[in-house]
Scaffold this active site. Structure first.
Site, PDB file in Angstrom:
ATOM      1  CB  THR A 246      37.997  36.258  29.030  1.00 49.35           C
ATOM      2  OG1 THR A 246      39.234  36.199  29.745  1.00 49.35           O
ATOM      3  CG2 THR A 246      36.885  35.786  29.956  1.00 49.35           C
ATOM      4  CG  PHE A 248      32.842  37.799  29.161  1.00 49.10           C
ATOM      5  CD1 PHE A 248      32.813  38.182  30.491  1.00 49.10           C
ATOM      6  CD2 PHE A 248      34.010  38.002  28.441  1.00 49.10           C
ATOM      7  CE1 PHE A 248      33.920  38.747  31.102  1.00 49.10           C
ATOM      8  CE2 PHE A 248      35.129  38.563  29.045  1.00 49.10           C
ATOM      9  CZ  PHE A 248      35.084  38.932  30.378  1.00 49.10           C
TER      10      PHE A 248
END
Length: 363
Positions: A246, A248
């Protein structure tokens, strides 16, 4: 001590009569924004006085951040993230800002508002996942709020199957987690024959299982969540694919000064008139200057979110106008990037630079 989550109740107008002094790093509660501590740091004082209508000299405003500030080991900063303690977002915040005070927020928008209102110094929020794709809500919030992208951090996601102590895998009838986490562990959960139930976030699922002492229900969450809530790690790395990452974004009130001595990435958003080859023409301004695009995302255009939009788009009946979010590998200090955006501005109906920041090349 864990910080209390920031909720919309936190954002209340300040009370002039209140004088009680709070320690500088108390968890944010609904009273934190109502009281003005005499020993609060200068950033908070600027925020409150601005809301109260008192004049402030611009000389007291903070200088623009530089990329070296991102790795500074000075005073401990407060960093907002969405979720509860043990969330992957908390791990991302701590990776982005080691030794920070990670402050949980109930919603993505709450984290944006916490930075804008000087309740925290930064926010670290997910923008895309290598398996699940883009987090569309945060793309929309980037345009709605006046924050700047000052960095990015990539986090490898390692899902675990958690349960209360004494509970074995064969005892589980159902498992709770975020919908994306459940989808990313589909093969393992199908093989185990466990019913899946979606909840708001992974760490919240772990907290629920622990709080209610459930003996037939597990949670898919991080190893950190297991430690925080006293759960047992039944299985580790249960995600279907190992390359689960992921990305960010690190958000701040002020932009950093772009540099050219390290890899930088720039994020922009723009809109175009409708017509044959318009998007091709927009992307060509980067190709002709050998600038690599790493991401392009389209979102429906909401004109009320574009104060600078001139309303000149020529949509045909029944069509939907779009915004285009683009990331490219170049610093705004690079003349090629400046020329590309000057070229794009000649025919774009709207253009905004969301941030120019160091690229995370750790993964």
């Amino acid at each position: 001590m864990l910080s209390s989550p920031i909720s919309h109740e936190t954002f209340q107008p300040p009370t002039m009569a209140a004088t009680r002094i709070n320690p500088p790093h108390n968890p944010i509660t609904s009273t934190s924004y109502q009281k003005l501590p005499s020993n609060a740091n200068w950033r908070f004082r600027i925020s409150v006085s601005a809301i109260q209508g008192e004049g402030k000299s611009t000389s007291s405003l903070p200088r623009p951040l530089t990329s070296t500030d991102l790795t500074s080991e000075g005073s401990r900063i407060r960093v907002a993230y969405q979720g509860v303690p043990g969330a992957y977002s908390e791990s991302a915040a701590e990776k982005a800002y080691p030794n920070c005070e990670a402050v949980p927020c109930e919603q993505f928008e709450t984290a944006f508002e916490a930075v804008e209102r000087w309740l925290v110094d930064r926010a670290v929020l997910p923008i895309e996942n290598s398996l699940g794709g883009s987090i569309h809500r945060n793309y929309d919030l980037l345009l709605r709020h006046r924050l700047h992208i000052v960095g990015e951090v990539k986090l490898a996601i390692r899902h675990c199957l958690l349960a209360n102590h004494g509970v074995k895998v064969e005892h589980l009838k159902r498992v709770l987690s975020h919908p994306q986490a459940l989808a990313q562990c589909e093969n393992t959960l199908t093989r185990l024959g466990i019913v899946r139930e979606a909840v708001d976030d992974t760490a919240g699922a772990a907290k629920h299982v622990a709080l209610h002492e459930l003996d037939d229900t597990g949670a898919v969450a991080s190893a950190a969540a297991a430690k925080i809530y006293g759960l047992n790690l039944l299985l580790q790395d249960i995600q279907d694919y190992s390359d689960n990452v992921t990305r960010f974004l690190m958000l701040a009130r002020e932009p950093i000064i772009p540099r050219t001595d390290r890899p930088f990435k720039t994020s922009i958003v723009f809109s175009l008139d409708e017509g044959p080859g318009m998007l091709f023409k927009a992307l060509a301004v980067f190709a002709m200057r050998q600038i690599n695009l790493t991401k392009i995302e389209s979102r429906p255009l909401q004109r009320q979110a574009l104060p600078a939009h001139n309303g000149s788009t020529n949509e045909s009946p029944g069509s939907f106008p779009y915004l285009f979010y683009v990331d490219f590998q170049a610093s705004m200090a690079d003349q090629r990037a400046q020329n590309a955006l000057s070229h794009l501005k000649e025919f774009a109906t709207f253009l905004s630079v969301l941030g120019s920041y160091p690229e995370d090349v750790s993964i």
